[in-house]
Scaffold this motif. Structure first.
Motif, mmCIF file in Angstrom:
data_model
loop_
_atom_site.group_PDB
_atom_site.id
_atom_site.type_symbol
_atom_site.label_atom_id
_atom_site.label_comp_id
_atom_site.label_asym_id
_atom_site.label_seq_id
_atom_site.Cartn_x
_atom_site.Cartn_y
_atom_site.Cartn_z
ATOM 1 N N VAL A 135 3.609 -40.923 -29.920
ATOM 2 C CA VAL A 135 4.542 -41.460 -30.914
ATOM 3 C C VAL A 135 4.200 -40.921 -32.295
ATOM 4 O O VAL A 135 5.088 -40.498 -33.049
ATOM 5 C CB VAL A 135 4.528 -43.004 -30.897
ATOM 6 C CG1 VAL A 135 5.367 -43.569 -32.036
ATOM 7 C CG2 VAL A 135 5.010 -43.525 -29.564
ATOM 8 N N LYS A 136 2.915 -40.885 -32.619
ATOM 9 C CA LYS A 136 2.478 -40.390 -33.931
ATOM 10 C C LYS A 136 2.863 -38.927 -34.143
ATOM 11 O O LYS A 136 3.196 -38.511 -35.245
ATOM 12 C CB LYS A 136 0.962 -40.558 -34.073
ATOM 13 C CG LYS A 136 0.442 -40.211 -35.438
ATOM 14 C CD LYS A 136 -1.039 -40.472 -35.543
ATOM 15 C CE LYS A 136 -1.520 -40.075 -36.933
ATOM 16 N NZ LYS A 136 -2.952 -40.198 -37.069
ATOM 17 N N ASP A 137 2.868 -38.148 -33.045
ATOM 18 C CA ASP A 137 3.240 -36.730 -33.145
ATOM 19 C C ASP A 137 4.725 -36.525 -33.413
ATOM 20 O O ASP A 137 5.136 -35.443 -33.801
ATOM 21 C CB ASP A 137 2.825 -35.973 -31.883
ATOM 22 C CG ASP A 137 1.351 -35.612 -31.885
ATOM 23 O OD1 ASP A 137 0.667 -35.833 -32.912
ATOM 24 O OD2 ASP A 137 0.863 -35.107 -30.845
ATOM 25 N N GLY A 138 5.542 -37.538 -33.187
ATOM 26 C CA GLY A 138 6.945 -37.475 -33.585
ATOM 27 C C GLY A 138 7.931 -37.269 -32.451
ATOM 28 O O GLY A 138 7.566 -37.024 -31.303
ATOM 29 N N ILE A 139 9.189 -37.366 -32.847
ATOM 30 C CA ILE A 139 10.320 -37.288 -31.930
ATOM 31 C C ILE A 139 11.329 -36.297 -32.479
ATOM 32 O O ILE A 139 11.622 -36.295 -33.677
ATOM 33 C CB ILE A 139 10.982 -38.681 -31.775
ATOM 34 C CG1 ILE A 139 9.964 -39.683 -31.196
ATOM 35 C CG2 ILE A 139 12.243 -38.603 -30.929
ATOM 36 C CD1 ILE A 139 10.415 -41.124 -31.266
ATOM 37 N N ILE A 140 11.879 -35.474 -31.610
ATOM 38 C CA ILE A 140 12.956 -34.561 -31.999
ATOM 39 C C ILE A 140 14.260 -35.357 -31.927
ATOM 40 O O ILE A 140 14.630 -35.837 -30.852
ATOM 41 C CB ILE A 140 13.014 -33.336 -31.067
ATOM 42 C CG1 ILE A 140 11.703 -32.545 -31.156
ATOM 43 C CG2 ILE A 140 14.218 -32.459 -31.407
ATOM 44 C CD1 ILE A 140 11.570 -31.451 -30.111
ATOM 45 N N PRO A 141 14.956 -35.541 -33.051
ATOM 46 C CA PRO A 141 16.197 -36.322 -33.027
ATOM 47 C C PRO A 141 17.208 -35.739 -32.033
ATOM 48 O O PRO A 141 17.234 -34.536 -31.779
ATOM 49 C CB PRO A 141 16.721 -36.198 -34.462
ATOM 50 C CG PRO A 141 15.515 -35.868 -35.278
ATOM 51 C CD PRO A 141 14.641 -35.033 -34.375
ATOM 52 N N SER A 142 18.034 -36.627 -31.478
ATOM 53 C CA SER A 142 19.060 -36.201 -30.523
ATOM 54 C C SER A 142 20.360 -36.921 -30.843
ATOM 55 O O SER A 142 20.436 -37.688 -31.806
ATOM 56 C CB SER A 142 18.613 -36.538 -29.095
ATOM 57 O OG SER A 142 18.691 -37.940 -28.874
ATOM 58 N N GLU A 143 21.359 -36.713 -29.990
ATOM 59 C CA GLU A 143 22.638 -37.402 -30.167
ATOM 60 C C GLU A 143 22.488 -38.913 -30.008
ATOM 61 O O GLU A 143 23.348 -39.675 -30.429
ATOM 62 C CB GLU A 143 23.694 -36.855 -29.188
ATOM 63 C CG GLU A 143 23.438 -37.171 -27.721
ATOM 64 C CD GLU A 143 22.418 -36.252 -27.046
ATOM 65 O OE1 GLU A 143 22.044 -36.546 -25.904
ATOM 66 O OE2 GLU A 143 21.973 -35.250 -27.654
ATOM 67 N N ARG A 144 21.381 -39.367 -29.409
ATOM 68 C CA ARG A 144 21.120 -40.799 -29.257
ATOM 69 C C ARG A 144 20.557 -41.410 -30.540
ATOM 70 O O ARG A 144 20.487 -42.628 -30.652
ATOM 71 C CB ARG A 144 20.163 -41.039 -28.082
ATOM 72 C CG ARG A 144 20.778 -40.734 -26.715
ATOM 73 C CD ARG A 144 19.834 -41.032 -25.572
ATOM 74 N NE ARG A 144 18.592 -40.287 -25.644
ATOM 75 C CZ ARG A 144 18.401 -39.069 -25.158
ATOM 76 N NH1 ARG A 144 19.388 -38.427 -24.575
ATOM 77 N NH2 ARG A 144 17.237 -38.464 -25.259
ATOM 78 N N GLY A 145 20.107 -40.567 -31.474
ATOM 79 C CA GLY A 145 19.607 -41.080 -32.744
ATOM 80 C C GLY A 145 18.369 -40.355 -33.221
ATOM 81 O O GLY A 145 17.767 -39.569 -32.492
ATOM 82 N N PRO A 146 17.935 -40.616 -34.466
ATOM 83 C CA PRO A 146 16.792 -39.911 -35.042
ATOM 84 C C PRO A 146 15.445 -40.316 -34.431
ATOM 85 O O PRO A 146 14.486 -39.558 -34.509
ATOM 86 C CB PRO A 146 16.843 -40.293 -36.517
ATOM 87 C CG PRO A 146 17.591 -41.586 -36.555
ATOM 88 C CD PRO A 146 18.569 -41.529 -35.411
ATOM 89 N N HIS A 195 5.923 -32.930 -29.640
ATOM 90 C CA HIS A 195 4.943 -32.121 -28.920
ATOM 91 C C HIS A 195 5.140 -32.464 -27.445
ATOM 92 O O HIS A 195 4.977 -33.618 -27.061
ATOM 93 C CB HIS A 195 3.517 -32.467 -29.379
ATOM 94 C CG HIS A 195 2.462 -31.684 -28.691
ATOM 95 N ND1 HIS A 195 2.143 -30.398 -29.048
ATOM 96 C CD2 HIS A 195 1.673 -31.993 -27.637
ATOM 97 C CE1 HIS A 195 1.175 -29.958 -28.266
ATOM 98 N NE2 HIS A 195 0.886 -30.912 -27.395
ATOM 99 N N PRO A 196 5.542 -31.496 -26.597
ATOM 100 C CA PRO A 196 5.857 -31.821 -25.200
ATOM 101 C C PRO A 196 4.767 -32.648 -24.521
ATOM 102 O O PRO A 196 3.580 -32.405 -24.693
ATOM 103 C CB PRO A 196 5.983 -30.446 -24.540
ATOM 104 C CG PRO A 196 6.391 -29.545 -25.660
ATOM 105 C CD PRO A 196 5.670 -30.064 -26.875
ATOM 106 N N VAL A 197 5.219 -33.643 -23.761
ATOM 107 C CA VAL A 197 4.318 -34.493 -22.979
ATOM 108 C C VAL A 197 4.414 -34.033 -21.531
ATOM 109 O O VAL A 197 5.475 -34.125 -20.914
ATOM 110 C CB VAL A 197 4.699 -35.981 -23.107
ATOM 111 C CG1 VAL A 197 3.834 -36.835 -22.193
ATOM 112 C CG2 VAL A 197 4.584 -36.440 -24.558
#
Length: 179
Positions: free
Chosen positions: A151-162, A169-171
């Motif tokens: 979670v700390k490494d972040g999320i790539i926003p998508s059409e579902r939301g930011p 970073h791929p899991v």
């Protein structure tokens, strides 16, 4: 209409309903150890996951969805190709009472609607304020810090939301074993 992403045999049509199964997901973030409860509310879901682990279905796969919104904080895995694509080629019914809760550490089946369980699952890293439509299989007993780092490494926003998309970073799930 939904062929298997990897060759698997359907689980036997009966499930043990006593005891727990300890499963270790070895990810690139470290191990995540869960206790699946055969005697809980979703013995068929546990039986299915055990079968898929024995067949190495989850080995060398990727978790395609990470969320961290006010409503939903989960890591979703089990789809081989992308979010909601690449299951085992079969579906099975939900095991829900309507009273399920999804607190931190819960592991539950993911689905695309009633009766569409297959290989997809999610682990709650914070909370999930969602309807009780997902079969609860057990709890994380070790490795929540790995999810916190994801979670700390972040999320790539998508059409579902930011705050709902692929992990920045791929899991990757390297292997899944019993221990």
């Amino acid at each position: 209409d939904n062929p298997a992403a990897r060759p698997v045999v359907r689980p036997l049509p009966y499930a043990l309903t006593v005891g727990k199964v300890r499963v270790t997901f070895r990810t690139n973030y470290g191990p995540i150890v869960v206790d699946l409860d055969r005697g809980g509310a979703a013995p068929c879901a546990v039986h299915n996951m055990v079968s898929l682990v024995l067949q190495h279905f989850y080995d060398h796969s990727q978790c395609w969805r990470l969320t961290n919104s006010e409503r939903l904080g989960v890591l979703q895995c089990g789809d081989i190709y992308e979010v909601e694509k690449g299951g085992p080629g079969y579906k099975f019914p939900d095991e829900v009472s309507g009273k399920e809760t999804y607190e931190r550490g819960t592991i539950a089946m993911g689905n695309q609607g009633p009766g569409t369980n297959g290989s997809e699952f999610f682990i709650v890293h914070s909370f999930a304020h969602i309807p009780a439509n997902y079969s609860v299989m057990g709890k994380v007993v070790k490795g929540m810090e790995a999810l916190d780092r994801m979670v700390k490494d972040g999320i790539i926003p998508s059409e579902r939301g930011p705050l709902d998309g692929a992990p920045a970073h791929p899991v990757k799930i390297n292997t899944v074993t019993f221990f």
